[in-house]
Scaffold this active site. Sequence first.
Site, PDB file in Angstrom:
ATOM      1  CB  SER A 137      -0.936   0.007   1.217  1.00  0.00           C
ATOM      2  OG  SER A 137      -0.187  -0.117   2.412  1.00  0.00           O
ATOM      3  CB  SER A 197      -7.090   3.484  -2.832  1.00  0.00           C
ATOM      4  OG  SER A 197      -6.320   4.639  -2.657  1.00  0.00           O
ATOM      5  CD  GLU A 237      -2.830   8.005  -4.005  1.00  0.00           C
ATOM      6  OE1 GLU A 237      -2.364   8.142  -5.161  1.00  0.00           O
ATOM      7  OE2 GLU A 237      -2.632   8.820  -3.096  1.00  0.00           O
ATOM      8  CE1 TYR A 259      -2.284   0.630  -2.656  1.00  0.00           C
ATOM      9  CE2 TYR A 259      -2.893   2.878  -3.255  1.00  0.00           C
ATOM     10  CZ  TYR A 259      -3.088   1.750  -2.478  1.00  0.00           C
ATOM     11  OH  TYR A 259      -4.083   1.745  -1.531  1.00  0.00           O
ATOM     12  NE  ARG A 299      -2.154   6.229   6.748  1.00  0.00           N
ATOM     13  CZ  ARG A 299      -2.503   5.691   5.603  1.00  0.00           C
ATOM     14  NH1 ARG A 299      -2.511   4.371   5.466  1.00  0.00           N
ATOM     15  NH2 ARG A 299      -2.854   6.424   4.582  1.00  0.00           N
TER      16      ARG A 299
END
Length: 334
Positions: free
Chosen positions: A89, A130, A132, A154, A189
């Site tokens: 990730s 995601s 992204e 990714y 995180r």
Amino acid sequence: MKKAFITGVTGQDGSYLSEFLLDKDYEVHGVIRRTTSFKNEWLDEIFDNPKYKDKPFYLHYGDLTDAQGLIHLMQKIKPDEVYNLGSQSHVRMSFDIPEYTGDVTGLGNLRILDAIIETGSQARFYQASSSEMFGKAQETPQKETTPFYPRSPYACAKVFAFWSTVNYREAYHMHATNGILFNHESPRRGEAFVTRKITKGLARILAGKQKELYLGNLDAKRDWGFAKDYVEAMWLMLQQPQGDDYVVSTGETHSVKEFLELAFKTIGRDWQEFVKIDPINFRRTEVDALVGDHTKAKNKLGWKPTMSFRNLVLLMVREDIKKEGLNPDKFIRQ
């Protein structure tokens, strides 16, 4: 008692989701990769918490690159719900290991979908998509119908996984759902991600363990929420009559620089005295700004974010200072 099967259980989302489901009296099964040494502080917190002492929480060795292994686990566990949170990730790192990223993040999803079909399982499936995927965003804010424009290996892998989930939902009439989650942070995180890199670096500076913090693009803007809120949204998606796709976000955007300024402001320090820019932290193709529209999740799931950007930063700063063995109340000024 419902059974849940979680890949990526050792990560931020996996650990919070495990706790969330255990609180709802699920039997939770997590997949971990076999290594020569295994220690994960987030899972240790679950095992060491008296609250979960007698709760059914089990770990299994497995890997998203092992199709037969996933089929075996599906047959053994017989889950009611499957949450695929596992992936490579780290976005910048995906440029260094693109094939591995595609194998785990993209094909890994396909292997789980196939394992569900091959075993005749009726499990409901959640894919961790995601923001992204939107990359070079074609509209602002981004919603479920916004076209994808991935800007990293990714993100490309996540787009493959997204459409694989849609395809299996339509081809096999599966209860399969994509949660398009925008950035979500917490004290759990991963340390390679910029928000945690900032708060952990700040805490180490206070502890005298480092003098400088090296970062990349401070102008990148993201929609940052609290991870604990977002795992609730995952669960809510699988409680719906049919699978669907949902954006999960706060609807606010803040730059890396804003996060940095606020973090250092909480301890009365000027970030510019400690931060250096290192080109190695820049991506080859940048995603300049992302902000999500979670109207669909709000209307259909009854979901909304609960933590403000300021309180999220403060929480992360406080917890990382504590991890360095310091009293945060001696340093935090607001």
